[in-house]
Structures are given as structure tokens and as C-alpha cells.
Design a protein around this motif. Sequence first.
Motif, PDB file in Angstrom:
ATOM      1  N   ILE A  88      35.329  79.152 -43.714  1.00  9.56           N
ATOM      2  CA  ILE A  88      34.151  78.306 -43.930  1.00  9.56           C
ATOM      3  C   ILE A  88      34.266  77.017 -43.135  1.00  9.56           C
ATOM      4  O   ILE A  88      35.336  76.646 -42.651  1.00  9.56           O
ATOM      5  N   GLY A  89      33.158  76.298 -43.008  1.00  6.22           N
ATOM      6  CA  GLY A  89      33.160  75.018 -42.321  1.00  6.22           C
ATOM      7  C   GLY A  89      33.178  75.179 -40.811  1.00  6.22           C
ATOM      8  O   GLY A  89      32.995  76.270 -40.272  1.00  6.22           O
ATOM      9  N   SER A  90      33.416  74.069 -40.133  1.00  5.18           N
ATOM     10  CA  SER A  90      33.421  74.067 -38.668  1.00  5.18           C
ATOM     11  C   SER A  90      34.560  73.222 -38.148  1.00  5.18           C
ATOM     12  O   SER A  90      35.004  72.270 -38.813  1.00  5.18           O
ATOM     13  N   VAL A  91      35.037  73.570 -36.969  1.00  8.19           N
ATOM     14  CA  VAL A  91      36.053  72.789 -36.268  1.00  8.19           C
ATOM     15  C   VAL A  91      35.426  72.283 -34.984  1.00  8.19           C
ATOM     16  O   VAL A  91      34.856  73.056 -34.213  1.00  8.19           O
ATOM     17  N   SER A  92      35.508  70.972 -34.759  1.00 12.75           N
ATOM     18  CA  SER A  92      34.901  70.371 -33.575  1.00 12.75           C
ATOM     19  C   SER A  92      35.870  69.380 -32.940  1.00 12.75           C
ATOM     20  O   SER A  92      36.829  68.934 -33.575  1.00 12.75           O
ATOM     21  N   VAL A  93      35.598  69.046 -31.693  1.00  7.87           N
ATOM     22  CA  VAL A  93      36.437  68.112 -30.948  1.00  7.87           C
ATOM     23  C   VAL A  93      35.566  67.007 -30.368  1.00  7.87           C
ATOM     24  O   VAL A  93      34.485  67.269 -29.826  1.00  7.87           O
ATOM     25  N   SER A  94      36.025  65.769 -30.495  1.00  7.84           N
ATOM     26  CA  SER A  94      35.346  64.626 -29.907  1.00  7.84           C
ATOM     27  C   SER A  94      36.396  63.705 -29.306  1.00  7.84           C
ATOM     28  O   SER A  94      37.138  63.036 -30.029  1.00  7.84           O
ATOM     29  N   GLY A  95      36.485  63.706 -27.972  1.00  9.98           N
ATOM     30  CA  GLY A  95      37.502  62.900 -27.315  1.00  9.98           C
ATOM     31  C   GLY A  95      38.891  63.391 -27.668  1.00  9.98           C
ATOM     32  O   GLY A  95      39.206  64.576 -27.516  1.00  9.98           O
ATOM     33  N   ASP A  96      39.724  62.492 -28.186  1.00  5.18           N
ATOM     34  CA  ASP A  96      41.093  62.842 -28.562  1.00  5.18           C
ATOM     35  C   ASP A  96      41.206  63.313 -30.002  1.00  5.18           C
ATOM     36  O   ASP A  96      42.313  63.553 -30.497  1.00  5.18           O
ATOM     37  N   LEU A  97      40.075  63.431 -30.687  1.00  7.89           N
ATOM     38  CA  LEU A  97      40.104  63.782 -32.101  1.00  7.89           C
ATOM     39  C   LEU A  97      39.511  65.164 -32.346  1.00  7.89           C
ATOM     40  O   LEU A  97      38.576  65.591 -31.670  1.00  7.89           O
ATOM     41  N   ALA A  98      40.079  65.847 -33.327  1.00  4.28           N
ATOM     42  CA  ALA A  98      39.566  67.146 -33.753  1.00  4.28           C
ATOM     43  C   ALA A  98      39.249  67.063 -35.245  1.00  4.28           C
ATOM     44  O   ALA A  98      39.947  66.379 -36.010  1.00  4.28           O
ATOM     45  N   PHE A  99      38.188  67.748 -35.663  1.00  2.98           N
ATOM     46  CA  PHE A  99      37.714  67.648 -37.035  1.00  2.98           C
ATOM     47  C   PHE A  99      37.531  69.032 -37.648  1.00  2.98           C
ATOM     48  O   PHE A  99      37.010  69.945 -36.997  1.00  2.98           O
ATOM     49  N   TYR A 100      37.962  69.156 -38.891  1.00  6.90           N
ATOM     50  CA  TYR A 100      37.588  70.309 -39.693  1.00  6.90           C
ATOM     51  C   TYR A 100      36.691  69.783 -40.802  1.00  6.90           C
ATOM     52  O   TYR A 100      37.096  68.899 -41.570  1.00  6.90           O
ATOM     53  N   SER A 101      35.462  70.312 -40.891  1.00  5.38           N
ATOM     54  CA  SER A 101      34.474  69.782 -41.831  1.00  5.38           C
ATOM     55  C   SER A 101      33.823  70.902 -42.631  1.00  5.38           C
ATOM     56  O   SER A 101      33.495  71.960 -42.079  1.00  5.38           O
ATOM     57  N   VAL A 102      33.626  70.644 -43.910  1.00  4.80           N
ATOM     58  CA  VAL A 102      32.883  71.551 -44.780  1.00  4.80           C
ATOM     59  C   VAL A 102      31.829  70.727 -45.509  1.00  4.80           C
ATOM     60  O   VAL A 102      32.167  69.807 -46.265  1.00  4.80           O
ATOM     61  N   SER A 103      30.559  71.032 -45.280  1.00  7.23           N
ATOM     62  CA  SER A 103      29.485  70.263 -45.916  1.00  7.23           C
ATOM     63  C   SER A 103      28.487  71.138 -46.669  1.00  7.23           C
ATOM     64  O   SER A 103      27.600  70.608 -47.337  1.00  7.23           O
ATOM     65  N   SER A 104      28.621  72.443 -46.558  1.00  7.23           N
ATOM     66  CA  SER A 104      27.745  73.337 -47.313  1.00  7.23           C
ATOM     67  C   SER A 104      28.050  73.208 -48.806  1.00  7.23           C
ATOM     68  O   SER A 104      29.206  73.376 -49.221  1.00  7.23           O
ATOM     69  N   VAL A 105      27.039  72.900 -49.599  1.00  7.85           N
ATOM     70  CA  VAL A 105      27.243  72.749 -51.040  1.00  7.85           C
ATOM     71  C   VAL A 105      27.800  74.040 -51.634  1.00  7.85           C
ATOM     72  O   VAL A 105      28.703  74.003 -52.484  1.00  7.85           O
ATOM     73  N   LYS A 106      27.299  75.170 -51.168  1.00  8.91           N
ATOM     74  CA  LYS A 106      27.783  76.465 -51.662  1.00  8.91           C
ATOM     75  C   LYS A 106      29.274  76.629 -51.390  1.00  8.91           C
ATOM     76  O   LYS A 106      30.036  77.039 -52.275  1.00  8.91           O
ATOM     77  N   ASP A 107      29.702  76.301 -50.172  1.00  8.10           N
ATOM     78  CA  ASP A 107      31.117  76.438 -49.822  1.00  8.10           C
ATOM     79  C   ASP A 107      31.986  75.437 -50.580  1.00  8.10           C
ATOM     80  O   ASP A 107      33.113  75.745 -50.972  1.00  8.10           O
ATOM     81  N   LEU A 108      31.456  74.249 -50.765  1.00  5.81           N
ATOM     82  CA  LEU A 108      32.201  73.242 -51.518  1.00  5.81           C
ATOM     83  C   LEU A 108      32.408  73.692 -52.959  1.00  5.81           C
ATOM     84  O   LEU A 108      33.500  73.564 -53.527  1.00  5.81           O
ATOM     85  N   VAL A 109      31.347  74.221 -53.562  1.00  4.92           N
ATOM     86  CA  VAL A 109      31.404  74.651 -54.958  1.00  4.92           C
ATOM     87  C   VAL A 109      32.299  75.870 -55.138  1.00  4.92           C
ATOM     88  O   VAL A 109      33.090  75.941 -56.092  1.00  4.92           O
TER      89      VAL A 109
END
Length: 336
Positions: A88-109
Motif C-alpha cells: 500500500i501507499g507510494s514511494v517517491s523521490v524529491s532531490g536527496d530525499l525519498a518518501f514512503y507515504s500512506v494517505s488512503s483512509v481505507k489503508d490507514l484503517v
Amino acid sequence: MGFERSYQINNPSKQSKFSFSTLRSDQNFQLNPYWVTGFTDAEGTFTVVIDKYPKRKLGWRIQSKFQICLHVKDLPLLLKIQQFFRGIGSVSVSGDLAFYSVSSVKDLVNIIVPHFLNYPLLTQKGADFILFKQIVELMDNKAHLTIEGFNKIINIKAAMNLGLSDSFKSEFKKLALPVPASVAASAAIERPLIQTEIIPDPNWISGFVDGEGTFDIKIYSSKTNVGFAVQLRFRIPQHERDSKLIEIIMKYFGTGSVEKHTKYPAVTLVINKFTTVTEKIIPFFESYPLVGVKKKDFLDWCTVAKLMTNKAHLTQDGFNLIRTIKSGMNKGRKNK
């Protein structure tokens, strides 16, 4: 030792064969759930963003997000964490930083919240999770689409992280809506207090150290044959609000000291006694391996420990080798 009976840990001192093996292969390696919680205690965030959104009935949008942000060199680790959370969620890159994010309410719950209920956070970040969970549940029930639910969420958010910004309070007051207490009088709900008493699993420490710990080498002037002494240091810094947790970790290892920062609200667990390093710290992280790029610093640290065991640091060639290894560790490490 007493701490062995209180905490479920295999005594590192009884494992001191000093093998310094390379850690288990990453191939098909599955993250331990306690490691994930420990790493989140170090690097994760639970946030709720409220911004103006004219398309919504109330004119505001609420977004809940679980996120881990790392240097891009640890991108493979974020992909492992995403895999642990069933993709679930997404992995993204911005410059020197990488992010793993989960914002779907269904996935969070369904996935994120249950994980941290089963494997609780030990730092005060656990308070943010408790409040975050309340907001996610309100959103799951569509309460954020009503003014009553919206106000509840704002009051809960006011107790999270840094609270409500002045700009948000100012913007909210411009609306012809009932104003929640946290906006009108800065009276947020009471923030929970996390009271950790024990370390539930050694993998939590491994995860926490992967995020917050450091393995470094101190070189200082000394009356030795080479004019310098070498000291291995294992350290875990933390905000002073979690000073009790740092003391519990020290008790877990049965050694070390807690140093208070002279300028900032921070404390640091410091373990630098050589016999403790070789008999407890190194065997511990061989049994409960680091997973991120920090394990490269740990393995270099182990190499230096072996050189010191063989007294190589007392010779010019050995000392020069140690200094070279030190220069390539931590911030000096150039390879990904």
C-alpha cells in the motif's frame, strides 16, 4: 544480570565469539514487525493536514498521512517497508530525499493502524499515533464532512505534533462557521502520555537504532606509540521528553551512560567501553541485524574493533588503516 529477567533478550555477553560475520543476506529478507515499529519511532510521522479547498462543502480538506522520509540512498529500505505493509501507499523521490507515504483512509484503517496497535510505539510519538487514529476513525465514518466532525478533528489535531499554526487559526476565524475551542482559546484536548516500562522485543531496538543510532570512532591525542588513542562509540540521541526510554535502553544493555545536551533539550545514550562493545553491542546487532545503509557503518565499526583486539591500533600502519576507515564512515561515506 537482572535486566535479562526483565527483558526478553539473549545475553550478548554469552555470545562473544567475536566473529563479526557479515549480516544475513538481504535476499528474501522479511522485516520484523517490531523492527518496523522501532524504525517508525525513529523516522516515521503521523500527520493531519487541513487546507482550504473551495470544492468541498465546508471549504476545507482534511488529509491524514503516515510517512517515513529518508535520504535517497535508503530508497531500497523504503521499498522493503512498503512491501511489509502489503504494497500500500507510494514511494517517491524529491532531490536527496525519498518518501514512503500512506494517505488512503481505507489503508490507514485496515493496515497501518492495526499494525501499531499490535506493535505499539514506545516513544512519545505514540501519542501522535493515538490522536491520529481518532482522526482516521472519524474520517472513515465521514464525520469530517460535517461541521461537528470537522471541529472534533481540529481539536484533536491541536494536540498533535506542533499543534495548530497561527496562519490556520487566522484563516479559520474568517469563516462563518462555529469556532472550535482549540481555535478560539488554544484549548486543545489533553495529549496522551506514553509510559514505556520495558522493551518488548530486541528487534524494536534494531529498528530504532537503524533510525537514530550512530556507530562512530573517536580519535584523540594520547601517550601511545602513535600519539593517538582510538575509541569506539555507540550512541543513541533523543529528545529529552523520551529520556526515560533512553534510560530503559541503557538498562536493557546493562551498561552505558546518559548524557544531557548543554544547549538543546536532548539526551544521548553513550556506550564506549571496549569490552562492552565487543561482548554486548556487536553480538547484539549480529543477532538482530540492522537493515538500512547504517549497517555499512556498523560493519566498518566491527572491522576496527577486530583491529583493536589484535592491537593493530598501537602500530602506525594499523592506526593509519583505522583512520582511513573512519574517514569513509557516516557522513564521509560516498558510495550509496
